[in-house]
Scaffold this motif. Structure first.
Motif, PDB file in Angstrom:
ATOM      1  N   MET A   1       0.937  -0.950  -0.192  1.00 38.91           N
ATOM      2  CA  MET A   1      -0.209  -0.078  -0.260  1.00 38.91           C
ATOM      3  C   MET A   1       0.549   1.410   0.320  1.00 38.91           C
ATOM      4  SD  MET A   1      -2.655   1.576   2.929  1.00 38.91           S
ATOM      5  CE  MET A   1      -3.657  -0.108   3.135  1.00 38.91           C
ATOM      6  N   ARG A   2       0.095   2.197  -0.816  1.00 40.28           N
ATOM      7  CA  ARG A   2       1.816   3.623  -0.933  1.00 40.28           C
ATOM      8  C   ARG A   2       0.233   5.007  -0.251  1.00 40.28           C
ATOM      9  NH1 ARG A   2       5.180   7.363  -2.686  1.00 40.28           N
ATOM     10  NH2 ARG A   2       4.667   9.082  -3.062  1.00 40.28           N
ATOM     11  N   THR A   3       0.327   5.099   0.822  1.00 41.26           N
ATOM     12  CA  THR A   3      -0.310   5.982   1.791  1.00 41.26           C
ATOM     13  C   THR A   3       0.578   7.573   1.142  1.00 41.26           C
ATOM     14  OG1 THR A   3      -0.675   4.890   3.341  1.00 41.26           O
ATOM     15  CG2 THR A   3      -0.312   6.945   4.132  1.00 41.26           C
ATOM     16  N   GLU A   4      -0.190   8.565   1.101  1.00 40.66           N
ATOM     17  CA  GLU A   4      -0.212   9.955   1.536  1.00 40.66           C
ATOM     18  C   GLU A   4      -0.316  10.628   1.919  1.00 40.66           C
ATOM     19  OE1 GLU A   4      -0.178  11.110  -3.272  1.00 40.66           O
ATOM     20  OE2 GLU A   4       1.113   9.384  -3.709  1.00 40.66           O
ATOM     21  N   LEU A   5      -0.158  11.545   2.225  1.00 43.51           N
ATOM     22  CA  LEU A   5      -1.088  12.525   3.546  1.00 43.51           C
ATOM     23  C   LEU A   5      -0.399  13.904   3.531  1.00 43.51           C
ATOM     24  CD1 LEU A   5      -2.751  13.339   6.010  1.00 43.51           C
ATOM     25  CD2 LEU A   5      -1.485  12.451   7.562  1.00 43.51           C
ATOM     26  N   VAL A  33      -4.131  18.936  14.978  1.00 38.42           N
ATOM     27  CA  VAL A  33      -4.667  18.122  13.753  1.00 38.42           C
ATOM     28  C   VAL A  33      -3.766  16.593  14.311  1.00 38.42           C
ATOM     29  CG1 VAL A  33      -4.255  16.769  11.797  1.00 38.42           C
ATOM     30  CG2 VAL A  33      -5.145  18.806  11.977  1.00 38.42           C
ATOM     31  N   HIS A  34      -4.968  15.602  14.622  1.00 37.34           N
ATOM     32  CA  HIS A  34      -4.608  14.119  15.492  1.00 37.34           C
ATOM     33  C   HIS A  34      -4.321  12.917  13.948  1.00 37.34           C
ATOM     34  CE1 HIS A  34      -4.782  14.997  19.294  1.00 37.34           C
ATOM     35  NE2 HIS A  34      -4.481  14.361  19.698  1.00 37.34           N
ATOM     36  N   LEU A  35      -3.449  12.407  13.944  1.00 37.68           N
ATOM     37  CA  LEU A  35      -3.268  11.154  12.753  1.00 37.68           C
ATOM     38  C   LEU A  35      -4.420  10.763  12.845  1.00 37.68           C
ATOM     39  CD1 LEU A  35       0.408  11.782  12.533  1.00 37.68           C
ATOM     40  CD2 LEU A  35      -1.488  12.975  11.576  1.00 37.68           C
ATOM     41  N   ILE A  36      -4.802   9.621  12.171  1.00 37.74           N
ATOM     42  CA  ILE A  36      -5.607   8.823  12.719  1.00 37.74           C
ATOM     43  C   ILE A  36      -4.968   7.024  11.248  1.00 37.74           C
ATOM     44  CG2 ILE A  36      -7.691   7.997  12.848  1.00 37.74           C
ATOM     45  CD1 ILE A  36      -8.864  10.117  13.685  1.00 37.74           C
ATOM     46  N   GLY A  37      -5.053   6.128  12.060  1.00 30.56           N
ATOM     47  CA  GLY A  37      -5.044   4.967  11.754  1.00 30.56           C
ATOM     48  C   GLY A  37      -6.035   4.672   9.983  1.00 30.56           C
ATOM     49  N   THR A  38      -6.459   4.292   9.218  1.00 31.88           N
ATOM     50  CA  THR A  38      -7.718   4.233   8.349  1.00 31.88           C
ATOM     51  C   THR A  38      -7.297   2.202   7.718  1.00 31.88           C
ATOM     52  OG1 THR A  38      -6.946   4.921   6.429  1.00 31.88           O
ATOM     53  CG2 THR A  38      -8.429   6.688   8.102  1.00 31.88           C
ATOM     54  N   ALA A  39      -6.065   2.016   8.171  1.00 27.21           N
ATOM     55  CA  ALA A  39      -6.089   0.996   7.753  1.00 27.21           C
ATOM     56  C   ALA A  39      -4.918   0.220   8.044  1.00 27.21           C
ATOM     57  CB  ALA A  39      -5.458   0.297   6.041  1.00 27.21           C
ATOM     58  N   ALA A  40      -4.341  -0.682   8.221  1.00 23.21           N
ATOM     59  CA  ALA A  40      -2.938  -1.391   8.803  1.00 23.21           C
ATOM     60  C   ALA A  40      -2.058  -0.962   8.123  1.00 23.21           C
ATOM     61  CB  ALA A  40      -3.099  -3.502   8.937  1.00 23.21           C
ATOM     62  N   THR A  41      -0.860  -0.045   8.297  1.00 23.24           N
ATOM     63  CA  THR A  41      -0.086  -0.009   7.807  1.00 23.24           C
ATOM     64  C   THR A  41       1.695   0.676   8.699  1.00 23.24           C
ATOM     65  OG1 THR A  41       1.318   1.584   6.130  1.00 23.24           O
ATOM     66  CG2 THR A  41      -0.620   2.445   7.386  1.00 23.24           C
ATOM     67  N   PRO A  42       2.518   0.557   8.892  1.00 19.15           N
ATOM     68  CA  PRO A  42       3.023   0.248   7.336  1.00 19.15           C
ATOM     69  C   PRO A  42       3.207  -1.533   7.664  1.00 19.15           C
ATOM     70  CG  PRO A  42       4.413   0.939   8.530  1.00 19.15           C
ATOM     71  CD  PRO A  42       3.168   1.507  10.118  1.00 19.15           C
ATOM     72  N   LEU A  43       2.699  -1.911   6.946  1.00 15.13           N
ATOM     73  CA  LEU A  43       3.259  -3.605   6.588  1.00 15.13           C
ATOM     74  C   LEU A  43       4.490  -3.554   5.305  1.00 15.13           C
ATOM     75  CD1 LEU A  43       0.255  -4.642   6.334  1.00 15.13           C
ATOM     76  CD2 LEU A  43       0.840  -5.238   7.556  1.00 15.13           C
ATOM     77  N   GLY A  44       5.055  -4.746   5.596  1.00  9.76           N
ATOM     78  CA  GLY A  44       6.184  -4.947   4.307  1.00  9.76           C
ATOM     79  C   GLY A  44       5.518  -4.409   2.720  1.00  9.76           C
ATOM     80  N   GLY A  45       7.031  -3.762   2.586  1.00  3.67           N
ATOM     81  CA  GLY A  45       5.830  -3.492   1.535  1.00  3.67           C
ATOM     82  C   GLY A  45       5.703  -1.745   1.330  1.00  3.67           C
ATOM     83  N   ASP A  46       5.147  -1.689   2.092  1.00  2.59           N
ATOM     84  CA  ASP A  46       4.331  -0.119   1.943  1.00  2.59           C
ATOM     85  C   ASP A  46       5.181   0.758   2.209  1.00  2.59           C
ATOM     86  OD1 ASP A  46       2.258  -1.535   2.732  1.00  2.59           O
ATOM     87  OD2 ASP A  46       1.905  -1.217   4.363  1.00  2.59           O
ATOM     88  N   GLU A  47       4.839   1.509   1.836  1.00  2.00           N
ATOM     89  CA  GLU A  47       5.896   3.533   1.501  1.00  2.00           C
ATOM     90  C   GLU A  47       4.177   4.391   1.749  1.00  2.00           C
ATOM     91  OE1 GLU A  47       8.156   6.300  -1.680  1.00  2.00           O
ATOM     92  OE2 GLU A  47       7.441   3.964  -2.432  1.00  2.00           O
ATOM     93  N   LEU A  48       5.363   5.452   2.894  1.00  3.11           N
ATOM     94  CA  LEU A  48       4.610   6.474   3.768  1.00  3.11           C
ATOM     95  C   LEU A  48       4.929   7.607   2.731  1.00  3.11           C
ATOM     96  CD1 LEU A  48       3.938   4.061   5.327  1.00  3.11           C
ATOM     97  CD2 LEU A  48       2.442   5.782   7.361  1.00  3.11           C
ATOM     98  N   ASP A  49       3.966   8.476   2.550  1.00  5.67           N
ATOM     99  CA  ASP A  49       4.665  10.155   2.041  1.00  5.67           C
ATOM    100  C   ASP A  49       3.601  11.211   2.981  1.00  5.67           C
ATOM    101  OD1 ASP A  49       5.812  11.628   1.471  1.00  5.67           O
ATOM    102  OD2 ASP A  49       5.189  11.184  -1.300  1.00  5.67           O
ATOM    103  N   ILE A  50       4.626  11.567   3.520  1.00  2.00           N
ATOM    104  CA  ILE A  50       4.065  12.394   5.015  1.00  2.00           C
ATOM    105  C   ILE A  50       4.393  14.250   4.367  1.00  2.00           C
ATOM    106  CG2 ILE A  50       3.191  13.151   6.716  1.00  2.00           C
ATOM    107  CD1 ILE A  50       3.953   9.734   6.480  1.00  2.00           C
ATOM    108  N   ARG A  51       3.340  14.693   4.317  1.00  2.00           N
ATOM    109  CA  ARG A  51       4.195  16.267   4.102  1.00  2.00           C
ATOM    110  C   ARG A  51       3.559  16.993   5.096  1.00  2.00           C
ATOM    111  NH1 ARG A  51       1.649  20.481   0.250  1.00  2.00           N
ATOM    112  NH2 ARG A  51       3.788  21.552  -0.449  1.00  2.00           N
ATOM    113  N   ILE A  52       4.084  18.019   5.699  1.00  2.00           N
ATOM    114  CA  ILE A  52       3.120  19.137   6.722  1.00  2.00           C
ATOM    115  C   ILE A  52       4.451  20.230   6.296  1.00  2.00           C
ATOM    116  CG2 ILE A  52       3.205  19.724   9.194  1.00  2.00           C
ATOM    117  CD1 ILE A  52       2.524  16.523  10.147  1.00  2.00           C
ATOM    118  N   VAL A  53       2.931  21.057   6.661  1.00  2.00           N
ATOM    119  CA  VAL A  53       3.586  22.466   5.703  1.00  2.00           C
ATOM    120  C   VAL A  53       2.681  23.783   6.364  1.00  2.00           C
ATOM    121  CG1 VAL A  53       4.267  24.211   3.987  1.00  2.00           C
ATOM    122  CG2 VAL A  53       4.032  22.179   3.247  1.00  2.00           C
TER     123      VAL A  53
END
Length: 233
Positions: A1-5, A33-53
């Protein structure tokens, strides 16, 4: 899964939140702002890309509702998270989520990039624990690259766990509590070989504490952050 926030805070309005994948954000205050998981991540192979400005003149507090658990998959034990923080002139960011728990057998890599304006204020905290109850495997690597305008502020890498250069089953740490603070003009401090706060040449400080298990209480000593202008939510 790829996650972008993406979270963008501007003066006078609620932060804008855009999310795809296993992580979302929820407004819990005018500047929080509170971060909330909507799925089981990170699993092996997952990539998360989080940008906070945080745009010039704005203030943002980021927390999370629960710990993040990195798990291996049947295909690979490795996952990666890319964190990008940008804080503008006169802006303030207080980032202190719940810990990342790296389950036995998982390998998680966190890459953090920080861009600060010279007049910005930042508190950036990271907590990591290798293994759930009864587990001792797994590995974590954190790369932190921070710049103050056009000046390098910090280049830092730390590894915990199996197959790392400092791994020792008898005494090697399995937990990390780390905090980057800017500005901060306090002198260097060392509570022990495992708990230190070091001033940075361009200003600010980096505090780290390693141990077998994360402390349940609020950080103290090397990771003490109380100062005017930065408050916890």
């Amino acid at each position: 899964m790829r996650t972008e926030l993406s979270i963008v805070a501007a003066p006078g309005r609620l932060p804008r939140i855009d999310a795809v994948g296993g992580l979302a954000g929820r407004h819990t205050g005018t500047d929080t702002v509170h971060l909330i998981g909507t799925a089981a991540t990170p699993l092996g192979g997952d990539e998360l890309d989080i940008r906070i400005v945080v745009l010039p003149g704005a203030r943002l507090v980021v927390r999370s509702v629960a710990a993040t658990i990195a798990l291996p998959s049947t295909r690979t034990p490795e996952s990666v998270a890319h964190w990008y923080f940008e804080v503008g002139a006169g802006a303030e960011l207080d980032f202190d989520p719940e810990p990342t728990i790296v389950a036995g057998g998982a390998r998680h890599h966190a890459v953090t990039t920080v861009r600060l304006a010279p007049e910005a204020r930042l508190r950036l905290r990271e907590r990591v624990q290798l293994g759930r109850s009864g587990e001792d495997g797994g590995a974590w690597r954190g790369d932190l690259c921070a710049d103050l305008g056009d000046i390098p502020l910090l280049r830092h890498r730390l590894e915990l766990g199996a197959d790392t250069g400092t791994d020792d089953r008898l005494s090697a740490p399995r937990a990390l509590d780390s905090e980057l603070l800017y500005p901060d003009d306090r002198p260097a401090w060392a509570g022990s070989l495992d708990a230190v706060r070091l001033p940075l040449a361009a200003g600010g400080s980096l505090a780290t504490r390693t141990s077998a298990r994360l402390h349940a209480d609020a950080p103290g000593g090397a990771v003490s952050v109380a100062r005017p202008g930065v408050t916890s939510a």
